[in-house]
Design a protein around this motif. Structure first.
Motif, PDB file in Angstrom:
ATOM      1  N   LEU A  69       0.822  -1.215   0.000  1.00 58.23           N
ATOM      2  CA  LEU A  69       0.000   0.000   0.000  1.00 58.23           C
ATOM      3  C   LEU A  69       0.857   1.267   0.000  1.00 58.23           C
ATOM      4  O   LEU A  69       0.587   2.213  -0.757  1.00 58.23           O
ATOM      5  CB  LEU A  69      -0.896   0.015   1.247  1.00 58.23           C
ATOM      6  N   LEU A  70       1.911   1.286   0.818  1.00 62.93           N
ATOM      7  CA  LEU A  70       2.638   2.521   1.112  1.00 62.93           C
ATOM      8  C   LEU A  70       3.990   2.629   0.417  1.00 62.93           C
ATOM      9  O   LEU A  70       4.593   3.697   0.405  1.00 62.93           O
ATOM     10  CB  LEU A  70       2.851   2.622   2.629  1.00 62.93           C
ATOM     11  N   GLY A  71       4.475   1.534  -0.177  1.00 62.18           N
ATOM     12  CA  GLY A  71       5.794   1.547  -0.793  1.00 62.18           C
ATOM     13  C   GLY A  71       6.847   1.004   0.153  1.00 62.18           C
ATOM     14  O   GLY A  71       6.604   0.819   1.350  1.00 62.18           O
ATOM     15  N   LYS A  72       8.024   0.720  -0.372  1.00 62.41           N
ATOM     16  CA  LYS A  72       9.119   0.167   0.408  1.00 62.41           C
ATOM     17  C   LYS A  72      10.393   0.946   0.128  1.00 62.41           C
ATOM     18  O   LYS A  72      10.748   1.089  -1.040  1.00 62.41           O
ATOM     19  CB  LYS A  72       9.298  -1.313   0.057  1.00 62.41           C
ATOM     20  N   PRO A  73      11.076   1.455   1.134  1.00 59.75           N
ATOM     21  CA  PRO A  73      10.693   1.405   2.542  1.00 59.75           C
ATOM     22  C   PRO A  73       9.519   2.339   2.853  1.00 59.75           C
ATOM     23  O   PRO A  73       9.367   3.381   2.210  1.00 59.75           O
ATOM     24  CB  PRO A  73      11.957   1.860   3.270  1.00 59.75           C
ATOM     25  N   ILE A  74       8.723   1.940   3.815  1.00 60.96           N
ATOM     26  CA  ILE A  74       7.597   2.776   4.247  1.00 60.96           C
ATOM     27  C   ILE A  74       8.145   4.066   4.860  1.00 60.96           C
ATOM     28  O   ILE A  74       9.096   4.033   5.641  1.00 60.96           O
ATOM     29  CB  ILE A  74       6.739   2.023   5.273  1.00 60.96           C
ATOM     30  N   THR A  75       7.550   5.194   4.500  1.00 65.74           N
ATOM     31  CA  THR A  75       7.981   6.491   5.024  1.00 65.74           C
ATOM     32  C   THR A  75       6.892   7.128   5.873  1.00 65.74           C
ATOM     33  O   THR A  75       5.711   6.767   5.776  1.00 65.74           O
ATOM     34  CB  THR A  75       8.332   7.452   3.880  1.00 65.74           C
ATOM     35  N   ALA A  76       7.297   8.084   6.682  1.00 65.85           N
ATOM     36  CA  ALA A  76       6.334   8.816   7.504  1.00 65.85           C
ATOM     37  C   ALA A  76       5.327   9.555   6.625  1.00 65.85           C
ATOM     38  O   ALA A  76       4.125   9.603   6.942  1.00 65.85           O
ATOM     39  CB  ALA A  76       7.062   9.795   8.416  1.00 65.85           C
ATOM     40  N   THR A  77       5.795  10.102   5.530  1.00 67.65           N
ATOM     41  CA  THR A  77       4.901  10.827   4.619  1.00 67.65           C
ATOM     42  C   THR A  77       3.836   9.904   4.049  1.00 67.65           C
ATOM     43  O   THR A  77       2.645  10.268   3.975  1.00 67.65           O
ATOM     44  CB  THR A  77       5.711  11.447   3.467  1.00 67.65           C
ATOM     45  N   ALA A  78       4.226   8.699   3.666  1.00 65.72           N
ATOM     46  CA  ALA A  78       3.266   7.744   3.101  1.00 65.72           C
ATOM     47  C   ALA A  78       2.221   7.340   4.135  1.00 65.72           C
ATOM     48  O   ALA A  78       1.026   7.238   3.818  1.00 65.72           O
ATOM     49  CB  ALA A  78       3.996   6.511   2.578  1.00 65.72           C
TER      50      ALA A  78
END
Length: 207
Positions: A69-78
């Protein structure tokens, strides 16, 4: 990214000051621990929140769904852009979804300065992260040791470490925090390395 400690210096120190570890050093040296890149810090800590009170296979599956859902690596913005429903639909309970979102917001607001961790002391990093609900001492200690490769960290509540220490020193019971601190005093300033050797011994036995 943090610098990798010179583990060979640690080996020499432990051989001289903690002979009880010599057989493990002989068997498993050199230590292969290396720091993770800074862009992974948020996702590593987030995985610690996700994993609390869950079997490893369940938390790993949730992380995979979150990454899709959020991408890799997951970020605070995502995470901040995702809705709570998005997170819950990927397997998080409502409370953990709130913890994850609050953590992301704290990073974006500058209360948690991941970009400065490489220059900060273990104590200052711990003090920052303990502000975040869902991040306990064990998660923070494991992050300092495994992700940042800080050389003198003990994960006091880690069961495998406790069990291996009990076996190494032939203790009648699993050692508690105060006892662990006393028993490992001679390992400092290379306690992380000693822990890694105990983990390596456990891994070899369970294969």
């Amino acid at each position: 990214m943090c610098q990798t400690p010179d583990w060979s210096d640690g080996d020499k120190y432990l051989r001289e000051n903690a002979p009880e570890l010599s057989s493990l050093i002989d068997k498993f040296s050199p230590c292969t621990l290396k720091p993770h890149p800074q862009e992974d810090y948020f996702a590593i800590l987030l995985s610690g929140i996700v994993a609390q009170q869950l079997p490893p296979e369940v938390s790993q599956e949730i992380m995979k769904k979150l990454e899709s859902l959020l991408g890799k690596p997951i970020t605070a913005t995502a995470v901040a852009k995702a809705t709570q429903k998005d997170l819950i639909d990927r397997g998080l309970m409502v409370q953990k979804a709130e913890y994850v979102q609050n953590f992301a917001q704290a990073v974006l607001d500058g209360h948690i300065t991941l970009d400065k961790f490489d220059e900060m002391t273990d104590e200052d990093i711990t003090r920052q992260l303990l502000q975040i609900r869902g991040l306990g001492k064990w998660t923070i200690e494991m992050f300092l040791l495994s992700a940042l490769c800080r050389p003198d960290v003990i994960p006091f509540a880690d069961f495998i470490f406790q069990k291996e220490l009990q076996k190494l020193l032939k203790l009648k019971q699993l050692p508690k925090r105060g006892q662990i601190k006393q028993l490992t005093a001679t390992w400092s300033p290379w306690r992380s390395l000693a822990v890694w050797y105990l983990w390596s011994g456990h891994s070899a036995e369970t294969k």
